[in-house]
Design an enzyme around this catalytic site. Structure first.
Site, PDB file in Angstrom:
ATOM      1  N   CYS A   1      -9.484 -22.236 -29.528  1.00 35.88           N
ATOM      2  CA  CYS A   1      -8.107 -22.608 -30.175  1.00 35.88           C
ATOM      3  C   CYS A   1      -6.566 -22.347 -29.394  1.00 35.88           C
ATOM      4  CB  CYS A   1      -7.308 -22.648 -31.327  1.00 35.88           C
ATOM      5  SG  CYS A   1      -7.268 -20.980 -32.034  1.00 35.88           S
TER       6      CYS A   1
ATOM      7  N   GLU B   1      -6.002 -24.416 -40.552  1.00 35.48           N
ATOM      8  CA  GLU B   1      -5.973 -23.500 -38.958  1.00 35.48           C
ATOM      9  C   GLU B   1      -6.388 -24.536 -37.624  1.00 35.48           C
ATOM     10  OE1 GLU B   1      -3.772 -20.662 -38.690  1.00 35.48           O
ATOM     11  OE2 GLU B   1      -4.468 -20.696 -39.969  1.00 35.48           O
TER      12      GLU B   1
ATOM     13  N   GLY C   1     -10.293 -26.210 -37.593  1.00 33.98           N
ATOM     14  CA  GLY C   1     -11.440 -26.564 -37.408  1.00 33.98           C
ATOM     15  C   GLY C   1     -10.261 -27.979 -36.376  1.00 33.98           C
TER      16      GLY C   1
ATOM     17  N   ALA D   1      -8.891 -34.263 -36.746  1.00 36.86           N
ATOM     18  CA  ALA D   1      -9.692 -35.154 -37.326  1.00 36.86           C
ATOM     19  C   ALA D   1     -10.740 -34.703 -38.991  1.00 36.86           C
ATOM     20  CB  ALA D   1     -10.336 -35.624 -36.233  1.00 36.86           C
ATOM     21  N   VAL D   2     -11.195 -33.340 -38.817  1.00 34.85           N
ATOM     22  CA  VAL D   2     -12.123 -33.079 -39.814  1.00 34.85           C
ATOM     23  C   VAL D   2     -10.626 -32.361 -40.780  1.00 34.85           C
ATOM     24  CG1 VAL D   2     -13.386 -30.859 -40.764  1.00 34.85           C
ATOM     25  CG2 VAL D   2     -13.806 -33.337 -39.030  1.00 34.85           C
ATOM     26  N   GLY D   3      -9.431 -32.203 -40.310  1.00 35.40           N
ATOM     27  CA  GLY D   3      -9.011 -31.371 -40.883  1.00 35.40           C
ATOM     28  C   GLY D   3      -8.193 -32.346 -41.821  1.00 35.40           C
TER      29      GLY D   3
END
Ligand code: NAD
Length: 462
Positions: A246, A212, A190, A193-195
């Site tokens: 991505c 990733e 993802g 920021a969420v990582g």
């Protein structure tokens, strides 16, 4: 899902792992074959779900999701027995007689969090690796591709061993509950920021993880390249999935002498692939939701459009768009585009292009079009990225023998093929020693002569 039910399911998975069944070679093979069956038998339903989520064609879904996953399963089935084998290691004379080996062992119940843009691929490719390595798994597909997420939950519950593999649907609330639990490993795909949040949650339990992530993947088109082929390949890779990939080329750096020609070839390729009005093409996807559409519209509003630039919020449609007159300070260059907008920037010397790439964080992929071997070697040597593809794009991620992953802010850890098996395994060392002989040399008290002898033995026989 009810909280209590979720904890119950997790408890079942933990029990299954403790029973040891998932370590069994036969179980791993049976689950991989069952997953293959799901992909084959539900091919049409999968294509329909992805089409409902963001208008992707059945051909693209086959190429980038089901077809790819089936080849990943075939590769795992062919190699799993050799991947599972223990590795014997040689033993220094001083530690003889002994036998030493290490073997890959599963982590336990692992958590796989997928992104929406390849909803089957990004949840199931890590699952293939997790199964091959003998783990139980919880899969959390993205809520932004709801039809695909529902089909994953429904389909896998019929085909796979429910006591070992579960799909948990939901949004941020559900994922936060999941992340409060302890897992053997977390595999996240993802945004950056969420990582960060996932890594933070993993740190609470000291859980190992793979991230990733995304970023801005550059594509250099050097003076010596065949522009027609380069343009067709760039246009295909950029506008596949509606630019929401991505690994898509985020921006193109072209030698100033070839810029005009490249732009013309790219415009021609767009018309060849999607017709005069790409809105009518059955092969051209839509933007996944209105928030993403608006984000892209804002970028578009502040950019100089060279080709395309049409949009319709009702359909979440943005035409394949090429931007010109872009500088490094333009808004389009400030973060990952993740949509069908392609800035083209001209450079004079190759070193300028390399400086631009090095001024950004290491990308997931770097692309180069050049027929000059020296240029190819120089670009690979003088840059850093998760992967490189020369004279084409995206295919570095399709070769099962090539590890796929990022570097720095584009992520860490890798998967696909053996790299995926290794990611979901830890190496357990085993040393076997006989009880005899049992010389007193290693035991205290250490007299002067004992210490001297030990020093010599360790220096010369270790
Ligand atoms: P995202 O980060 O918004 O969501 C990814 C997953 O995280 C989803 O399942 C979502 O439900 C979950 N999530 C959302 N909020 C969370 C939170 N607070 N804590 C934990 N999990 C949470 O990403 P996206 O929009 O689905 O995907 C786009 C991004 O993913 C792009 O940046 C793209 O480059 C990147 N991406 C990377 C790869 C890769 O292989 N490196 C592949 C596809 C997409």
């Amino acid at each position: 899902m009810q909280k209590d039910q979720f904890f119950l399911e997790l408890a079942v998975l933990r029990e299954t792992f403790e029973s040891g069944i998932t370590r069994d070679f036969g179980w791993r093979i049976s689950q991989l074959l069952a997953l293959q069956k799901f992909l084959l038998e539900c091919q049409k339903e999968i294509a329909a779900a992805v089409h409902l989520d963001f208008g992707k064609s059945a051909a693209e879904t086959f190429l980038t999701e089901t077809g790819y996953l089936r080849s990943e399963i075939r590769f795992a089935l062919r190699h799993i027995s050799s991947w599972m084998k223990p590795h014997r290691v040689s033993i220094p004379l001083i530690y003889q007689p002994s036998k030493a080996s290490y073997s890959p062992e599963p982590y336990g119940v692992v958590l796989i969090i997928g992104a929406w843009n390849y909803p089957f691929n990004l949840s199931l490719a890590p699952l293939i690796s997790a199964i091959a390595a003998g783990n139980c798994a919880v899969i959390k597909p993205s809520e932004h591709a709801p039809h695909s997420s529902a089909l994953l939950a429904e389909g896998l519950s019929h085909y796979l061993d429910q006591s070992a593999i579960r799909v948990i649907e939901g949004g941020v609330e559900e994922i936060k509950e999941l992340l409060a639990e302890r897992f053997g490993y977390i595999f996240f795909t993802g945004s950056r920021a969420v990582g960060r949040e996932v890594m933070h949650a993993a740190a609470r339990h000291l859980t190992p993880l793979t991230l990733e992530l995304g970023g801005k993947c550059p594509c250099i088109v050097e003076e010596s390249s065949d522009l027609r082929v380069a343009a067709r390949r760039i246009v295909w890779a950029k506008f596949l999935n509606g630019g929401q990939t991505c690994l898509a080329p985020d921006y193109v750096l072209v030698h100033e002498k070839r810029e005009v020609e490249l732009l013309a070839c790219m415009r021609e390729a767009i018309t060849d692939f999607y017709g005069d009005d790409p809105r009518l093409s059955p092969d051209y996807p839509r933007i996944v939701n209105i928030e993403q559409f608006q984000r892209l519209e804002n970028i578009l509003a502040g950019s100089l459009v060279w080709s395309g630039g049409k949009s319709d919020p009702g359909e979440r449609y943005i035409s394949p768009t090429i931007l010109r007159g872009v500088t490094l300070t333009s808004s389009v260059m400030q973060s990952e585009i993740f949509g069908p907008l392609l800035p083209v920037i001209a450079y004079g010397e190759l070193s300028e292009a390399l400086d631009i790439i090095r001024s950004e964080d290491a990308p997931l992929a770097l692309y180069l079009f050049s027929s000059d071997q020296d240029v190819q070697d120089r670009v690979v040597r003088d840059s850093r990225s998760g992967g490189v593809c020369i004279n084409d794009l995206l295919f570095q991620a399709a070769i099962p023998g090539l590890p796929f992953g990022g570097l720095g802010k584009s992520g860490f850890g890798a998967y696909h093929g053996k790299a995926g098996f290794d990611t979901f395994s830890f190496q357990r060392s085993v040393l076997r020693r006989p009880l005899y002989p049992d010389p007193g040399l290693r035991y205290p008290p250490y007299s002067w002569w004992k210490f001297m002898l030990l020093k010599r033995l360790v220096t010369f026989f270790q």
